[in-house]
Design an enzyme around this catalytic site. Structure first.
Site, PDB file in Angstrom:
ATOM      1  N   HIS A  64      -7.390  -4.406  -3.404  1.00 49.53           N
ATOM      2  CA  HIS A  64      -6.320  -3.801  -2.634  1.00 49.53           C
ATOM      3  C   HIS A  64      -6.108  -4.587  -1.339  1.00 49.53           C
ATOM      4  O   HIS A  64      -7.061  -5.035  -0.711  1.00 49.53           O
ATOM      5  CB  HIS A  64      -6.676  -2.346  -2.295  1.00 49.53           C
ATOM      6  CG  HIS A  64      -5.563  -1.550  -1.725  1.00 49.53           C
ATOM      7  ND1 HIS A  64      -4.602  -0.956  -2.519  1.00 49.53           N
ATOM      8  CD2 HIS A  64      -5.230  -1.260  -0.445  1.00 49.53           C
ATOM      9  CE1 HIS A  64      -3.736  -0.323  -1.757  1.00 49.53           C
ATOM     10  NE2 HIS A  64      -4.082  -0.498  -0.494  1.00 49.53           N
ATOM     11  N   ASP A 116      -8.927  -3.219  -7.386  1.00 49.62           N
ATOM     12  CA  ASP A 116      -8.508  -2.135  -6.501  1.00 49.62           C
ATOM     13  C   ASP A 116      -9.123  -0.815  -6.969  1.00 49.62           C
ATOM     14  O   ASP A 116      -8.779  -0.300  -8.028  1.00 49.62           O
ATOM     15  CB  ASP A 116      -6.981  -2.041  -6.500  1.00 49.62           C
ATOM     16  CG  ASP A 116      -6.420  -1.126  -5.429  1.00 49.62           C
ATOM     17  OD1 ASP A 116      -7.131  -0.179  -5.031  1.00 49.62           O
ATOM     18  OD2 ASP A 116      -5.285  -1.352  -4.993  1.00 49.62           O
ATOM     19  N   CYS A 125       0.858  -1.192   0.000  1.00 57.63           N
ATOM     20  CA  CYS A 125       0.000   0.000   0.000  1.00 57.63           C
ATOM     21  C   CYS A 125       0.897   1.246   0.000  1.00 57.63           C
ATOM     22  O   CYS A 125       1.624   1.469  -0.958  1.00 57.63           O
ATOM     23  CB  CYS A 125      -0.932  -0.063   1.214  1.00 57.63           C
ATOM     24  SG  CYS A 125      -2.092   1.299   1.392  1.00 57.63           S
TER      25      CYS A 125
END
Length: 283
Positions: free
Chosen positions: A252, A222, A165
């Protein structure tokens, strides 16, 4: 008097609440714990694990094989939630694979009381995370590399970096900065800046400057990183040793087994591909 509303049995939501409470107590980030999460717990037997204080006061969680000798090393860059239990477990996974894994606490200056893991409101999380600018973070990566190179258990010719991330974007940026790094693995890190973030560089802008081959691991579902951005980055990487794998059914955070977005199939495949990528590049 305490009234028991269901004295004869547990409802499914009771188990979910209990599981969340246990994961919170174990040190997982509070923001996105899955109701049915059963995160992987990697044993520490045969490993040396614990916190170290690097120069400048930078805290770092370190996990490494207990045996003598110098080992290949990977810097593990956390999500926006800091170095919580899941990041520590990832470090132990790398250590069991023969690496010295170092997870610096990049947000320690803006979060001296270590509140990130307990916060449930994303704006409050970002208020801390955004205090760590790119140059500060790159400085901490250099501090980590320099500290590691001086340790008797580290092979200073075999450094890699991986991140998740927020840490995925850091991985791309570090791979363009530090020639000591032999390989990188960027897990679903933002590729392009959002509106209002024009004052810093992003991975797409430095794709041609990479000093180490990076394997990007992204999910087509995502919502924060459009497939079009991934395709643009893939085009920018054409002709280099870096590449991106896009998992069509992954969202994600698909490696994070404590989150609702965890995808065991994609995560297992991506982890194996990352280790193969490191090995192919001498780490």
């Amino acid at each position: 008097m305490v009234t028991l509303t269901r004295p004869d049995s547990f409802a499914p939501e009771d188990l979910a609440l209990s599981r969340r409470a246990m994961l919170l107590a174990a040190g997982y980030a509070a923001f996105d714990i899955g109701a049915n999460a059963q995160p992987i717990s990697t044993p520490a037997d045969g490993l040396v694990t614990g916190w170290e204080t690097l120069p400048g006061g930078l805290p770092a969680f370190v996990a490494r094989p207990a045996g003598k000798g110098r080992h290949k090393t990977v810097i593990v860059v956390n999500e926006v939630f800091g170095v919580h239990e899941w990041i520590k477990d990832v470090a132990r996974r790398f250590a069991r694979a023969g690496y010295v894994a170092i997870a610096p606490e990049f947000f320690f200056r803006g979060d001296p009381d270590k509140t990130l893991g307990t916060l449930k409101e994303f704006p409050a999380i970002l208020a801390i995370v955004n205090k760590a600018g790119n140059e500060q973070v790159m400085g901490d990566v250099k501090t980590t590399l320099d500290w590691a190179a001086a340790q008797s258990f580290v092979d200073a010719k075999k450094f890699a970096i991986t991140g998740f991330c927020w840490g995925g974007a850091v991985t791309w940026m570090a791979a363009a900065r530090f020639p000591q790094l032999k390989a990188g693995g960027a897990w679903y890190g933002r590729i392009k800046g959002a509106p209002g973030a024009e004052n810093r560089k992003w991975p797409l802008e430095i794709a041609g400057e990479l000093k180490a081959p990076v394997l990007g691991l992204y999910g087509a579902l995502d919502k924060g990183i459009p497939v079009a951005d991934v395709a643009e980055m893939q085009a920018a990487l054409k002709g280099t040793k870096s590449d991106i794998i896009l998992y069509p059914n992954a969202d994600h955070g698909f490696l994070a087994d404590y989150r609702p977005s965890y995808n065991a199939e994609a995560g297992t495949d991506a982890w194996a591909k990352l280790l193969a990528h490191f090995k192919a590049n001498g780490v």
